[in-house]
Design a protein around this motif. Sequence first.
Motif, PDB file in Angstrom:
ATOM      1  N   SER A 182       0.829  -1.207   0.000  1.00 18.23           N
ATOM      2  CA  SER A 182       0.000   0.000   0.000  1.00 18.23           C
ATOM      3  C   SER A 182       0.865   1.260   0.000  1.00 18.23           C
ATOM      4  O   SER A 182       0.554   2.238  -0.679  1.00 18.23           O
ATOM      5  CB  SER A 182      -0.915   0.005   1.235  1.00 18.23           C
ATOM      6  OG  SER A 182      -1.830  -1.068   1.179  1.00 18.23           O
ATOM      7  N   ALA A 183       1.956   1.229   0.772  1.00 15.11           N
ATOM      8  CA  ALA A 183       2.859   2.385   0.825  1.00 15.11           C
ATOM      9  C   ALA A 183       3.493   2.639  -0.540  1.00 15.11           C
ATOM     10  O   ALA A 183       3.669   3.795  -0.952  1.00 15.11           O
ATOM     11  CB  ALA A 183       3.942   2.148   1.867  1.00 15.11           C
TER      12      ALA A 183
ATOM     13  N   LEU B 244       2.163   1.861  -3.488  1.00 14.84           N
ATOM     14  CA  LEU B 244       1.127   2.407  -4.365  1.00 14.84           C
ATOM     15  C   LEU B 244       0.903   3.891  -4.091  1.00 14.84           C
ATOM     16  O   LEU B 244       0.736   4.688  -5.025  1.00 14.84           O
ATOM     17  CB  LEU B 244      -0.180   1.639  -4.165  1.00 14.84           C
ATOM     18  CG  LEU B 244      -0.236   0.212  -4.718  1.00 14.84           C
ATOM     19  CD1 LEU B 244      -1.542  -0.452  -4.326  1.00 14.84           C
ATOM     20  CD2 LEU B 244      -0.065   0.213  -6.234  1.00 14.84           C
ATOM     21  N   LYS B 245       0.906   4.259  -2.820  1.00 14.11           N
ATOM     22  CA  LYS B 245       0.724   5.664  -2.452  1.00 14.11           C
ATOM     23  C   LYS B 245       1.883   6.510  -2.971  1.00 14.11           C
ATOM     24  O   LYS B 245       1.675   7.627  -3.461  1.00 14.11           O
ATOM     25  CB  LYS B 245       0.618   5.800  -0.938  1.00 14.11           C
ATOM     26  CG  LYS B 245       0.372   7.228  -0.463  1.00 14.11           C
ATOM     27  CD  LYS B 245       0.246   7.289   1.047  1.00 14.11           C
ATOM     28  CE  LYS B 245      -0.065   8.706   1.517  1.00 14.11           C
ATOM     29  NZ  LYS B 245       0.983   9.677   1.113  1.00 14.11           N
ATOM     30  N   ARG B 246       3.079   5.964  -2.862  1.00 17.33           N
ATOM     31  CA  ARG B 246       4.264   6.715  -3.334  1.00 17.33           C
ATOM     32  C   ARG B 246       4.193   6.937  -4.841  1.00 17.33           C
ATOM     33  O   ARG B 246       4.526   8.021  -5.342  1.00 17.33           O
ATOM     34  CB  ARG B 246       5.533   5.924  -2.989  1.00 17.33           C
ATOM     35  CG  ARG B 246       6.818   6.715  -3.172  1.00 17.33           C
ATOM     36  CD  ARG B 246       6.944   7.790  -2.125  1.00 17.33           C
ATOM     37  NE  ARG B 246       8.231   8.440  -2.166  1.00 17.33           N
ATOM     38  CZ  ARG B 246       8.518   9.524  -2.867  1.00 17.33           C
ATOM     39  NH1 ARG B 246       7.573  10.097  -3.608  1.00 17.33           N
ATOM     40  NH2 ARG B 246       9.718  10.062  -2.849  1.00 17.33           N
TER      41      ARG B 246
ATOM     42  N   ALA C 237       1.484   7.094  -6.616  1.00 12.83           N
ATOM     43  CA  ALA C 237       0.419   8.071  -6.856  1.00 12.83           C
ATOM     44  C   ALA C 237       0.934   9.485  -6.614  1.00 12.83           C
ATOM     45  O   ALA C 237       0.599  10.415  -7.360  1.00 12.83           O
ATOM     46  CB  ALA C 237      -0.773   7.777  -5.945  1.00 12.83           C
ATOM     47  N   ASP C 238       1.742   9.664  -5.578  1.00 12.94           N
ATOM     48  CA  ASP C 238       2.317  10.985  -5.295  1.00 12.94           C
ATOM     49  C   ASP C 238       3.198  11.458  -6.444  1.00 12.94           C
ATOM     50  O   ASP C 238       3.137  12.620  -6.859  1.00 12.94           O
ATOM     51  CB  ASP C 238       3.141  10.942  -4.000  1.00 12.94           C
ATOM     52  CG  ASP C 238       2.272  10.757  -2.764  1.00 12.94           C
ATOM     53  OD1 ASP C 238       1.053  11.011  -2.872  1.00 12.94           O
ATOM     54  OD2 ASP C 238       2.810  10.353  -1.724  1.00 12.94           O
TER      55      ASP C 238
ATOM     56  N   ARG D 183       1.161  12.475  -9.486  1.00 15.43           N
ATOM     57  CA  ARG D 183       0.566  13.806  -9.365  1.00 15.43           C
ATOM     58  C   ARG D 183       1.576  14.881  -9.759  1.00 15.43           C
ATOM     59  O   ARG D 183       1.209  15.901 -10.353  1.00 15.43           O
ATOM     60  CB  ARG D 183       0.065  14.029  -7.936  1.00 15.43           C
ATOM     61  CG  ARG D 183      -1.285  13.408  -7.654  1.00 15.43           C
ATOM     62  CD  ARG D 183      -1.884  13.931  -6.370  1.00 15.43           C
ATOM     63  NE  ARG D 183      -1.147  13.459  -5.212  1.00 15.43           N
ATOM     64  CZ  ARG D 183      -1.422  12.315  -4.581  1.00 15.43           C
ATOM     65  NH1 ARG D 183      -2.389  11.546  -5.025  1.00 15.43           N
ATOM     66  NH2 ARG D 183      -0.729  11.955  -3.526  1.00 15.43           N
TER      67      ARG D 183
END
Length: 268
Positions: free
Chosen positions: A234-235, A237-239, A241-242, A245
């Motif tokens: 999950s971490a 995937l979040k990275r 996504a950041d 952006r």
Amino acid sequence: MNEVPIDARVSPNLHPAAMVMEHDALNIDGSPGAAAWHDAQQAVSLGYTTLSAINDAEAALAKVYAESGARRTQHPNGRSEYLGPIRMDGGTGRLRVFTSHEEEFVEAVNNAAARAAKVIDARRASILRTITALETRVKEALLPRVGPGLAAEIRAHVKSLKAGERLSFLQAAAQAGDVDTIGSVITAPPYLSGVDEKTVTLVREVAARAVAPRDWDQARAAERTLVQVEAVGSALLKRVADVSRRKDSVRAHAGEKVAALRRVGAST
């Protein structure tokens, strides 16, 4: 144990060393848990290393362009704007690097994350299979060896006891590893023994610890490592996504400038 350098920029909870408490329960030669341990170590180590590598690349990119300097412009309304290789990120209000190298960086991040995610997903699936196998072994160890008729009589006896006596009787049987008694109760609907699901869960755990302690402990330890594997996934995937952006912000900024270029001289 696999040693992965610690990166202060990544949560310590995501480091493979955070699973050290599960090592002794799982990493036993010839046991199902050993596979789960190695699966978890591989997945978490790769995820953590990938996160660290992304941080390193991002820091190096920022350093290169920070050294080239930036020009600060103060607007009448008090707002500052940074022009040149570094400018203000409107989304976060922080100084960020926006250059042609952003595209290369984002592509590298996506590729590295995709490779890591593939391994993490595969190891996660393997750990789930191990947990299922261990649960099956526990279930089989708790099967009653008596026939259906005697099993029914055992349940009837349990049901005939007073509420307080009933729980004490089952706990004693579970601690003693009496699989005939406990198995007769937990393999049938709880109401036939005059108990509820909570009681069944309790005596099943106590009996499992007595009859199949290693399989039970390994199943629980594997579940905890699975949480760790999912957390690092999950971490990651979040990275990604950041970073994505940032890419979108760069494209939007470039699009504005291209549109402005098209308008130059259009009204003459």
